[in-house]
Design a protein around this motif. Structure first.
Motif, PDB file in Angstrom:
ATOM      1  N   LYS A 165      28.315  34.239  -3.212  1.00 21.03           N
ATOM      2  CA  LYS A 165      30.127  34.991  -2.559  1.00 21.03           C
ATOM      3  C   LYS A 165      30.861  34.271  -3.209  1.00 21.03           C
ATOM      4  CE  LYS A 165      28.391  34.509   1.976  1.00 21.03           C
ATOM      5  NZ  LYS A 165      28.586  34.713   2.972  1.00 21.03           N
ATOM      6  N   VAL A 166      32.445  34.883  -3.605  1.00 16.29           N
ATOM      7  CA  VAL A 166      33.214  34.248  -4.190  1.00 16.29           C
ATOM      8  C   VAL A 166      34.624  34.561  -3.385  1.00 16.29           C
ATOM      9  CG1 VAL A 166      32.487  35.317  -6.541  1.00 16.29           C
ATOM     10  CG2 VAL A 166      33.747  36.210  -5.159  1.00 16.29           C
ATOM     11  N   LEU A 167      35.680  33.247  -3.727  1.00 13.90           N
ATOM     12  CA  LEU A 167      36.724  33.694  -3.163  1.00 13.90           C
ATOM     13  C   LEU A 167      37.657  34.564  -3.083  1.00 13.90           C
ATOM     14  CD1 LEU A 167      37.709  30.098  -4.311  1.00 13.90           C
ATOM     15  CD2 LEU A 167      37.605  30.841  -1.764  1.00 13.90           C
ATOM     16  N   ALA A 168      38.234  35.313  -1.875  1.00 10.58           N
ATOM     17  CA  ALA A 168      38.290  36.656  -1.718  1.00 10.58           C
ATOM     18  C   ALA A 168      40.407  36.575  -1.510  1.00 10.58           C
ATOM     19  CB  ALA A 168      37.975  37.666  -1.344  1.00 10.58           C
ATOM     20  N   LEU A 213      35.640  21.168  15.327  1.00  9.45           N
ATOM     21  CA  LEU A 213      34.899  20.949  14.131  1.00  9.45           C
ATOM     22  C   LEU A 213      33.694  20.792  14.036  1.00  9.45           C
ATOM     23  CD1 LEU A 213      35.921  18.395  11.946  1.00  9.45           C
ATOM     24  CD2 LEU A 213      36.377  20.230  11.691  1.00  9.45           C
ATOM     25  N   ALA A 226      29.773  29.336   4.256  1.00 12.38           N
ATOM     26  CA  ALA A 226      29.347  30.520   4.674  1.00 12.38           C
ATOM     27  C   ALA A 226      29.112  30.520   6.045  1.00 12.38           C
ATOM     28  CB  ALA A 226      28.408  30.472   3.824  1.00 12.38           C
ATOM     29  N   PRO A 282      45.941  30.604  13.920  1.00 14.62           N
ATOM     30  CA  PRO A 282      45.968  30.762  15.195  1.00 14.62           C
ATOM     31  C   PRO A 282      45.385  28.876  15.455  1.00 14.62           C
ATOM     32  CG  PRO A 282      43.262  30.977  14.752  1.00 14.62           C
ATOM     33  CD  PRO A 282      44.463  31.412  13.031  1.00 14.62           C
ATOM     34  N   PRO A 283      45.144  27.842  16.441  1.00 19.46           N
ATOM     35  CA  PRO A 283      45.602  27.071  16.977  1.00 19.46           C
ATOM     36  C   PRO A 283      43.494  26.408  16.770  1.00 19.46           C
ATOM     37  CG  PRO A 283      44.706  27.740  19.408  1.00 19.46           C
ATOM     38  CD  PRO A 283      45.143  29.001  18.540  1.00 19.46           C
ATOM     39  N   ARG A 284      43.652  25.410  15.473  1.00 22.46           N
ATOM     40  CA  ARG A 284      42.046  24.683  14.862  1.00 22.46           C
ATOM     41  C   ARG A 284      41.028  24.155  15.746  1.00 22.46           C
ATOM     42  NH1 ARG A 284      41.804  20.933   9.788  1.00 22.46           N
ATOM     43  NH2 ARG A 284      39.698  20.585  10.574  1.00 22.46           N
ATOM     44  N   PRO A 285      40.056  25.390  16.223  1.00 16.90           N
ATOM     45  CA  PRO A 285      39.873  24.563  17.205  1.00 16.90           C
ATOM     46  C   PRO A 285      38.725  23.891  16.709  1.00 16.90           C
ATOM     47  CG  PRO A 285      38.268  26.471  15.598  1.00 16.90           C
ATOM     48  CD  PRO A 285      39.372  25.931  15.503  1.00 16.90           C
ATOM     49  N   LYS A 331      24.488  33.977  -1.157  1.00  9.19           N
ATOM     50  CA  LYS A 331      25.391  32.914  -1.099  1.00  9.19           C
ATOM     51  C   LYS A 331      26.291  33.210  -2.957  1.00  9.19           C
ATOM     52  CE  LYS A 331      23.885  31.166   2.652  1.00  9.19           C
ATOM     53  NZ  LYS A 331      24.551  30.912   3.507  1.00  9.19           N
ATOM     54  N   ARG A 341      42.233  31.343   6.101  1.00  8.36           N
ATOM     55  CA  ARG A 341      42.237  30.107   5.875  1.00  8.36           C
ATOM     56  C   ARG A 341      40.361  30.491   4.691  1.00  8.36           C
ATOM     57  NH1 ARG A 341      43.078  28.236  11.626  1.00  8.36           N
ATOM     58  NH2 ARG A 341      45.394  27.054  11.562  1.00  8.36           N
ATOM     59  N   PHE A 342      40.584  29.117   4.093  1.00  9.87           N
ATOM     60  CA  PHE A 342      39.296  29.250   3.409  1.00  9.87           C
ATOM     61  C   PHE A 342      37.604  28.893   4.183  1.00  9.87           C
ATOM     62  CE2 PHE A 342      42.160  28.389  -0.366  1.00  9.87           C
ATOM     63  CZ  PHE A 342      41.818  29.458  -0.824  1.00  9.87           C
ATOM     64  N   PHE A 386      37.462  24.647   5.955  1.00  6.56           N
ATOM     65  CA  PHE A 386      38.790  24.812   6.822  1.00  6.56           C
ATOM     66  C   PHE A 386      38.167  23.570   7.677  1.00  6.56           C
ATOM     67  CE2 PHE A 386      41.529  24.840  10.800  1.00  6.56           C
ATOM     68  CZ  PHE A 386      42.836  24.447   9.728  1.00  6.56           C
ATOM     69  N   TYR A 387      37.164  23.800   8.109  1.00  6.46           N
ATOM     70  CA  TYR A 387      36.919  23.633   9.116  1.00  6.46           C
ATOM     71  C   TYR A 387      35.643  22.640   8.946  1.00  6.46           C
ATOM     72  CZ  TYR A 387      38.566  27.387  11.333  1.00  6.46           C
ATOM     73  OH  TYR A 387      39.422  28.008  11.975  1.00  6.46           O
ATOM     74  N   HIS A 388      34.525  22.572   7.536  1.00  3.55           N
ATOM     75  CA  HIS A 388      34.271  21.352   7.197  1.00  3.55           C
ATOM     76  C   HIS A 388      34.423  20.935   5.471  1.00  3.55           C
ATOM     77  CE1 HIS A 388      31.832  24.400   9.866  1.00  3.55           C
ATOM     78  NE2 HIS A 388      30.944  22.868  10.566  1.00  3.55           N
ATOM     79  N   PRO A 389      35.031  19.876   5.550  1.00  2.23           N
ATOM     80  CA  PRO A 389      35.507  20.316   4.571  1.00  2.23           C
ATOM     81  C   PRO A 389      35.010  19.345   3.824  1.00  2.23           C
ATOM     82  CG  PRO A 389      37.195  18.371   6.123  1.00  2.23           C
ATOM     83  CD  PRO A 389      35.743  19.425   6.773  1.00  2.23           C
ATOM     84  N   GLU A 414      31.853  31.810   8.031  1.00  2.84           N
ATOM     85  CA  GLU A 414      32.085  33.227   7.889  1.00  2.84           C
ATOM     86  C   GLU A 414      31.366  34.446   9.371  1.00  2.84           C
ATOM     87  OE1 GLU A 414      30.032  34.988   5.015  1.00  2.84           O
ATOM     88  OE2 GLU A 414      30.932  37.062   5.450  1.00  2.84           O
ATOM     89  N   ALA A 416      34.218  26.180   0.060  1.00  2.00           N
ATOM     90  CA  ALA A 416      34.460  27.271   0.403  1.00  2.00           C
ATOM     91  C   ALA A 416      34.310  28.672   0.098  1.00  2.00           C
ATOM     92  CB  ALA A 416      36.276  27.481   0.179  1.00  2.00           C
ATOM     93  N   GLU A 417      33.700  30.063   1.020  1.00  3.32           N
ATOM     94  CA  GLU A 417      32.984  30.455  -0.080  1.00  3.32           C
ATOM     95  C   GLU A 417      33.893  31.823   0.205  1.00  3.32           C
ATOM     96  OE1 GLU A 417      29.170  31.559   0.299  1.00  3.32           O
ATOM     97  OE2 GLU A 417      28.650  29.363  -0.542  1.00  3.32           O
ATOM     98  N   VAL A 418      34.717  32.497   1.319  1.00  6.85           N
ATOM     99  CA  VAL A 418      35.352  33.473   1.249  1.00  6.85           C
ATOM    100  C   VAL A 418      37.184  33.233   2.290  1.00  6.85           C
ATOM    101  CG1 VAL A 418      33.151  35.101   1.886  1.00  6.85           C
ATOM    102  CG2 VAL A 418      34.053  34.163   3.405  1.00  6.85           C
ATOM    103  N   ALA A 434      37.697  30.671  15.019  1.00  2.00           N
ATOM    104  CA  ALA A 434      38.230  31.133  15.413  1.00  2.00           C
ATOM    105  C   ALA A 434      39.161  32.091  15.877  1.00  2.00           C
ATOM    106  CB  ALA A 434      39.817  30.591  15.207  1.00  2.00           C
TER     107      ALA A 434
END
Lengths: 203, 190
Positions: free
Chosen positions: A180-183, A201, B81, A196-199, A178, B77-78, B61-64, B84, B68-70, B95
């Motif tokens: 992990k970092v933004l890349a 939630l 976990a 892609p279209p947003r699926p 956990k 998109r952000f 993006f999917y769970h506001p 991902e 975001a982690e990656v 998606a």
């Protein structure tokens, strides 16, 4: 589709139940368990970084199978001896050769085994290494790969800091990691760049 | 706790990660158990939906509600976990994975392959025992063999001997039937 020849063969089996050929292949970072159906191949991947345990137990199946084949062979040879016609003798002799070849193959294979692979998701019976010898060879072969995958993952977990950038082609953090970092996505090889279209939630 | 698969008794740590096989102390079944470091790893669940979302951190993006982690390597998109998916050391959102699965773009996520080579082969060979059926199955096998020649046969098989045999045998059957039709028509016209 990527090239398909990157898997190396480990073992195969043709279990009576389910009557389906199965095989185990070695990939770059995972084991590929394949069930070959009549018209479909089904795959299951066990990633080295996710493998928690591999258990191999000796079973009496090979012993029973060899005994049964010896019994069949004896019956066939008896049939060849008591049959008077030459044609029948040739038939029984050919059948006997088939059983003899099968018997030798079964006896030479050594003890049979049952193999289980455990990951965080669950424990799966893998039917591909059917014999202890095959299973031991497989374990020897994949042991360094698993250790390397899990060691590199552990090192990455320990040194991972939230403010550093990780390139996308670097060793990936596992779902357990956990930290992990933004890349930044830097790979342009992806064929479709549009969003892609947003699926729906996810729950 | 590791237990014996046969008798269910618990196995001590000295019985695992051995070089050769050892025997269960209760049922004497020989076994080899290898335990890897991933078994001792624990799942961290400290970032639930109600976890404090830091002001400076991007949300999924999917769970506001989740940080975001990656970043998805497909759409950028952000993602958190939960969303991902790790494929060949790259991170994707659901998606993009779904798109790849639909297009069978990545061998990493293919779960099954329909073996058209086997189908075409059986279609060419099995009806030989009921030969009138080859009037239909011969051309079908040949067409299927040609149609699916460029498709990947399987993840673990690279050759196409079955497809080649199907095309050959199906072609011969088709040729045979065509010859028969020509001979019959020629006889009628005479």
């Amino acid at each position: 589709m990527k090239a398909c020849s990157r898997y190396r063969f480990l073992s195969r089996n043709f279990p009576v139940f389910p009557l389906q050929r199965v095989s185990l292949w070695l990939g770059d970072d995972h084991l590929l368990y394949t069930r070959h159906g009549a018209a479909e191949d089904r795959y299951r991947r066990f990633y080295f970084k996710d493998l928690q345990r591999i258990s191999v137990y000796r079973t009496p199946r090979a012993f029973l199978q060899t005994g049964l084949l010896a019994l069949f062979l004896a019956s066939v040879l008896l049939g060849a001896l008591i049959s008077g016609h030459t044609g029948w003798r040739v038939f029984w002799a050919m059948t006997g050769c088939l059983f003899a070849w099968w018997l030798v193959r079964s006896a030479a294979g050594g003890h049979s085994c049952a193999c289980w692979v455990k990951t965080a998701v669950g424990e799966t019976r893998v039917r591909a290494p059917a014999r202890m010898r095959q299973a031991e060879q497989m374990l020897k072969r994949i042991q360094p790969l698993i250790e390397r995958a899990q060691t590199s993952h552990a090192v990455e977990t320990e040194t991972g800091a939230t403010d550093r950038e990780v390139p996308l082609d670097a060793a990936s953090p596992s779902p357990l990691d956990k930290d992990k970092v933004l890349a930044t996505p830097a790979d342009d090889s992806w064929p479709h760049r549009e969003s892609p279209p947003r699926p729906e939630l996810l729950p | 706790m590791i237990s014996c698969k046969k008798c269910g008794c618990s196995l001590s740590e000295t019985l695992v990660n051995t070089d050769g096989f050892v025997f269960c102390p209760a049922c004497a079944v020989p076994f080899i158990v290898r335990v890897y470091p991933a078994a001792s790893a624990t799942v961290s669940v400290d970032q639930g939906p109600d976890a404090a979302r830091k002001e400076e951190q991007a949300g999924c993006f999917y769970h506001p509600g989740r940080p975001a982690e990656v970043v998805c390597a497909g759409c950028g998109r952000f993602i958190c976990a939960l969303c991902e998916v790790d494929l060949q050391h790259r991170h994707f959102c659901p998606a993009c994975v779904r798109q790849q699965m639909e297009k069978e773009e990545s061998a990493e996520i293919v779960r099954a392959h329909v073996r058209f080579d086997k189908i075409a082969f059986y279609l060419a060979i099995v009806p030989l025992f009921v030969w009138p059926a080859t009037l239909l199955t011969g051309p079908a096998a040949m067409i299927m063999g040609i149609r699916y020649w460029n498709r990947p046969v399987s993840l673990v098989t690279t050759g196409r001997p079955r497809l080649a045999a199907a095309v050959l045998v199906g072609g011969l059957q088709t040729l045979g039937w065509l010859s028969l039709v020509v001979v019959v028509l020629a006889g009628i016209l005479k």
